[in-house]
Write a protein that holds these residues in place. Sequence first.
Motif, PDB file in Angstrom:
ATOM      1  N   LEU A  30      -7.965  65.178  30.684  1.00  0.00           N
ATOM      2  CA  LEU A  30      -9.235  64.970  29.998  1.00  0.00           C
ATOM      3  C   LEU A  30      -9.256  65.855  28.760  1.00  0.00           C
ATOM      4  O   LEU A  30      -8.940  67.036  28.828  1.00  0.00           O
ATOM      5  CB  LEU A  30     -10.422  65.352  30.896  1.00  0.00           C
ATOM      6  N   PHE A  31      -9.629  65.259  27.659  1.00  0.00           N
ATOM      7  CA  PHE A  31      -9.857  66.011  26.426  1.00  0.00           C
ATOM      8  C   PHE A  31     -11.218  65.612  25.906  1.00  0.00           C
ATOM      9  O   PHE A  31     -11.560  64.433  25.873  1.00  0.00           O
ATOM     10  CB  PHE A  31      -8.779  65.699  25.372  1.00  0.00           C
ATOM     11  N   LEU A  32     -12.009  66.609  25.514  1.00  0.00           N
ATOM     12  CA  LEU A  32     -13.300  66.346  24.886  1.00  0.00           C
ATOM     13  C   LEU A  32     -13.188  66.700  23.414  1.00  0.00           C
ATOM     14  O   LEU A  32     -12.818  67.820  23.062  1.00  0.00           O
ATOM     15  CB  LEU A  32     -14.402  67.175  25.536  1.00  0.00           C
ATOM     16  N   SER A  33     -13.515  65.740  22.567  1.00  0.00           N
ATOM     17  CA  SER A  33     -13.495  65.986  21.126  1.00  0.00           C
ATOM     18  C   SER A  33     -14.490  67.100  20.810  1.00  0.00           C
ATOM     19  O   SER A  33     -15.335  67.439  21.640  1.00  0.00           O
ATOM     20  CB  SER A  33     -13.871  64.711  20.374  1.00  0.00           C
ATOM     21  N   PRO A  34     -14.449  67.655  19.606  1.00  0.00           N
ATOM     22  CA  PRO A  34     -15.419  68.696  19.254  1.00  0.00           C
ATOM     23  C   PRO A  34     -16.883  68.246  19.398  1.00  0.00           C
ATOM     24  O   PRO A  34     -17.762  69.072  19.608  1.00  0.00           O
ATOM     25  CB  PRO A  34     -15.074  69.024  17.800  1.00  0.00           C
ATOM     26  N   SER A  35     -17.131  66.956  19.342  1.00  0.00           N
ATOM     27  CA  SER A  35     -18.482  66.434  19.554  1.00  0.00           C
ATOM     28  C   SER A  35     -18.755  66.127  21.022  1.00  0.00           C
ATOM     29  O   SER A  35     -19.861  65.724  21.358  1.00  0.00           O
ATOM     30  CB  SER A  35     -18.693  65.159  18.740  1.00  0.00           C
ATOM     31  N   GLN A  42      -2.792  60.704  28.641  1.00  0.00           N
ATOM     32  CA  GLN A  42      -1.713  61.681  28.519  1.00  0.00           C
ATOM     33  C   GLN A  42      -1.941  62.686  27.393  1.00  0.00           C
ATOM     34  O   GLN A  42      -1.633  63.847  27.528  1.00  0.00           O
ATOM     35  CB  GLN A  42      -0.363  60.971  28.310  1.00  0.00           C
ATOM     36  N   ASP A  43      -2.458  62.224  26.249  1.00  0.00           N
ATOM     37  CA  ASP A  43      -2.657  63.119  25.107  1.00  0.00           C
ATOM     38  C   ASP A  43      -3.968  62.770  24.407  1.00  0.00           C
ATOM     39  O   ASP A  43      -3.989  62.158  23.342  1.00  0.00           O
ATOM     40  CB  ASP A  43      -1.474  63.017  24.146  1.00  0.00           C
ATOM     41  N   GLY A  44      -5.062  63.173  25.032  1.00  0.00           N
ATOM     42  CA  GLY A  44      -6.378  62.867  24.494  1.00  0.00           C
ATOM     43  C   GLY A  44      -6.619  63.465  23.128  1.00  0.00           C
ATOM     44  O   GLY A  44      -7.293  62.860  22.288  1.00  0.00           O
ATOM     45  N   LEU A  45      -6.075  64.660  22.881  1.00  0.00           N
ATOM     46  CA  LEU A  45      -6.223  65.284  21.564  1.00  0.00           C
ATOM     47  C   LEU A  45      -5.632  64.380  20.491  1.00  0.00           C
ATOM     48  O   LEU A  45      -6.269  64.100  19.477  1.00  0.00           O
ATOM     49  CB  LEU A  45      -5.561  66.662  21.542  1.00  0.00           C
ATOM     50  N   ALA A  46      -4.430  63.885  20.711  1.00  0.00           N
ATOM     51  CA  ALA A  46      -3.781  63.003  19.729  1.00  0.00           C
ATOM     52  C   ALA A  46      -4.551  61.686  19.585  1.00  0.00           C
ATOM     53  O   ALA A  46      -4.670  61.154  18.470  1.00  0.00           O
ATOM     54  CB  ALA A  46      -2.331  62.742  20.120  1.00  0.00           C
ATOM     55  N   ASP A  47      -5.066  61.177  20.698  1.00  0.00           N
ATOM     56  CA  ASP A  47      -5.833  59.928  20.633  1.00  0.00           C
ATOM     57  C   ASP A  47      -7.098  60.109  19.792  1.00  0.00           C
ATOM     58  O   ASP A  47      -7.415  59.257  18.954  1.00  0.00           O
ATOM     59  CB  ASP A  47      -6.209  59.453  22.041  1.00  0.00           C
ATOM     60  N   TRP A  48      -7.822  61.220  20.043  1.00  0.00           N
ATOM     61  CA  TRP A  48      -9.030  61.487  19.251  1.00  0.00           C
ATOM     62  C   TRP A  48      -8.657  61.656  17.774  1.00  0.00           C
ATOM     63  O   TRP A  48      -9.290  61.065  16.887  1.00  0.00           O
ATOM     64  CB  TRP A  48      -9.747  62.747  19.757  1.00  0.00           C
ATOM     65  N   PHE A  49      -7.640  62.466  17.502  1.00  0.00           N
ATOM     66  CA  PHE A  49      -7.253  62.767  16.133  1.00  0.00           C
ATOM     67  C   PHE A  49      -6.889  61.483  15.383  1.00  0.00           C
ATOM     68  O   PHE A  49      -7.322  61.274  14.250  1.00  0.00           O
ATOM     69  CB  PHE A  49      -6.074  63.754  16.125  1.00  0.00           C
ATOM     70  N   PRO A 125     -14.566  83.534  29.859  1.00  0.00           N
ATOM     71  CA  PRO A 125     -14.034  82.368  30.569  1.00  0.00           C
ATOM     72  C   PRO A 125     -14.657  81.096  29.997  1.00  0.00           C
ATOM     73  O   PRO A 125     -15.800  81.108  29.541  1.00  0.00           O
ATOM     74  CB  PRO A 125     -14.473  82.591  32.012  1.00  0.00           C
ATOM     75  N   ARG A 126     -13.907  80.031  30.008  1.00  0.00           N
ATOM     76  CA  ARG A 126     -14.411  78.761  29.510  1.00  0.00           C
ATOM     77  C   ARG A 126     -15.089  78.016  30.641  1.00  0.00           C
ATOM     78  O   ARG A 126     -14.534  77.905  31.729  1.00  0.00           O
ATOM     79  CB  ARG A 126     -13.284  77.941  28.909  1.00  0.00           C
ATOM     80  N   VAL A 127     -16.279  77.520  30.373  1.00  0.00           N
ATOM     81  CA  VAL A 127     -17.038  76.782  31.375  1.00  0.00           C
ATOM     82  C   VAL A 127     -17.499  75.458  30.785  1.00  0.00           C
ATOM     83  O   VAL A 127     -17.525  75.271  29.574  1.00  0.00           O
ATOM     84  CB  VAL A 127     -18.261  77.595  31.874  1.00  0.00           C
ATOM     85  N   GLY A 128     -17.875  74.534  31.661  1.00  0.00           N
ATOM     86  CA  GLY A 128     -18.383  73.242  31.218  1.00  0.00           C
ATOM     87  C   GLY A 128     -17.395  72.504  30.341  1.00  0.00           C
ATOM     88  O   GLY A 128     -16.203  72.442  30.629  1.00  0.00           O
ATOM     89  N   ALA A 129     -17.889  71.960  29.246  1.00  0.00           N
ATOM     90  CA  ALA A 129     -17.060  71.174  28.333  1.00  0.00           C
ATOM     91  C   ALA A 129     -15.953  72.006  27.692  1.00  0.00           C
ATOM     92  O   ALA A 129     -14.895  71.477  27.344  1.00  0.00           O
ATOM     93  CB  ALA A 129     -17.925  70.552  27.240  1.00  0.00           C
ATOM     94  N   ALA A 130     -16.170  73.294  27.553  1.00  0.00           N
ATOM     95  CA  ALA A 130     -15.184  74.167  26.901  1.00  0.00           C
ATOM     96  C   ALA A 130     -13.833  74.134  27.606  1.00  0.00           C
ATOM     97  O   ALA A 130     -12.800  74.354  26.982  1.00  0.00           O
ATOM     98  CB  ALA A 130     -15.711  75.595  26.828  1.00  0.00           C
ATOM     99  N   PHE A 132     -12.231  71.667  28.475  1.00  0.00           N
ATOM    100  CA  PHE A 132     -11.489  70.478  28.072  1.00  0.00           C
ATOM    101  C   PHE A 132     -11.465  70.283  26.562  1.00  0.00           C
ATOM    102  O   PHE A 132     -11.116  69.210  26.081  1.00  0.00           O
ATOM    103  CB  PHE A 132     -12.130  69.239  28.714  1.00  0.00           C
ATOM    104  N   SER A 133     -11.874  71.287  25.803  1.00  0.00           N
ATOM    105  CA  SER A 133     -12.121  71.100  24.383  1.00  0.00           C
ATOM    106  C   SER A 133     -11.432  72.160  23.535  1.00  0.00           C
ATOM    107  O   SER A 133     -10.888  73.123  24.040  1.00  0.00           O
ATOM    108  CB  SER A 133     -13.632  71.135  24.140  1.00  0.00           C
ATOM    109  N   LEU A 134     -11.511  71.979  22.240  1.00  0.00           N
ATOM    110  CA  LEU A 134     -10.954  72.919  21.270  1.00  0.00           C
ATOM    111  C   LEU A 134     -11.889  74.088  21.001  1.00  0.00           C
ATOM    112  O   LEU A 134     -11.476  75.111  20.478  1.00  0.00           O
ATOM    113  CB  LEU A 134     -10.694  72.194  19.939  1.00  0.00           C
ATOM    114  N   ILE A 135     -13.170  73.920  21.335  1.00  0.00           N
ATOM    115  CA  ILE A 135     -14.201  74.904  21.009  1.00  0.00           C
ATOM    116  C   ILE A 135     -14.829  75.415  22.306  1.00  0.00           C
ATOM    117  O   ILE A 135     -15.084  74.634  23.223  1.00  0.00           O
ATOM    118  CB  ILE A 135     -15.280  74.268  20.097  1.00  0.00           C
ATOM    119  N   ASN A 136     -15.112  76.696  22.351  1.00  0.00           N
ATOM    120  CA  ASN A 136     -15.723  77.282  23.540  1.00  0.00           C
ATOM    121  C   ASN A 136     -17.232  77.047  23.502  1.00  0.00           C
ATOM    122  O   ASN A 136     -18.024  77.916  23.170  1.00  0.00           O
ATOM    123  CB  ASN A 136     -15.398  78.776  23.629  1.00  0.00           C
ATOM    124  N   GLU A 137     -17.603  75.822  23.827  1.00  0.00           N
ATOM    125  CA  GLU A 137     -19.003  75.403  23.853  1.00  0.00           C
ATOM    126  C   GLU A 137     -19.215  74.627  25.151  1.00  0.00           C
ATOM    127  O   GLU A 137     -18.598  73.579  25.362  1.00  0.00           O
ATOM    128  CB  GLU A 137     -19.294  74.531  22.627  1.00  0.00           C
TER     129      GLU A 137
END
Length: 187
Positions: A30-35, A42-49, A125-130, A132-137
């Motif tokens: 699972l990858f969550l885009s910055p939004s 397999q590569d959610g970051l590449a798919d989003w990008f 520590p990263r929690v929630g969406a962070a 799976f994401s590029l940003i610690n949010e």
Amino acid sequence: MLRIAIAAALLAATPALAQPGPPPGDQARLFLSPSGEPFRGQDGLADWFAGADADKNGALTLAEFRDDAMRFFKVLDADGDGQVDGPENSAYETKIAPEITRMDLGPGGPPGKRPLVRRTDKREPRVGAARFSLINEAQPVRGADADLNQRVSSEEWAKAARRRFEILDTDQDGKLTLDALRPRLAR
């Protein structure tokens, strides 16, 4: 033992938390885009990008990044009123990206069944969406609610996109590349 039983009962009473997460090792799928848009594969970051890179030149500008964020805003704003409100945010948390509300029990399972690990780094520590994401949010929709009125307007969403772009553009050259973003997932 009683505390564990009470905790289990509380978790079972909260449907989003009671749902089992993906098996260990599958969370990387699972990858969550910055939004906060989920990409599963397999590569959610590449798919989003690839989808956000409108001119297909291998770099995201602020305009492309913002356009991608606004496209996802329209998905979240189900009634089309220009705001993501409480019910729409609940739909995000329960239907679109339910993984962000699940507890991360870490490697080895629940406490008492896993070895104690001493944290050697000082990062939060990263929690929630962070996780799976590029940003610690922890929650990207709520994170865009600048005036804390429990609704996110399209203007707030656009400002959040700019802020997120600036966080990711560490060399401040006005563009993001896949190779520069990839190491952020390893954090």
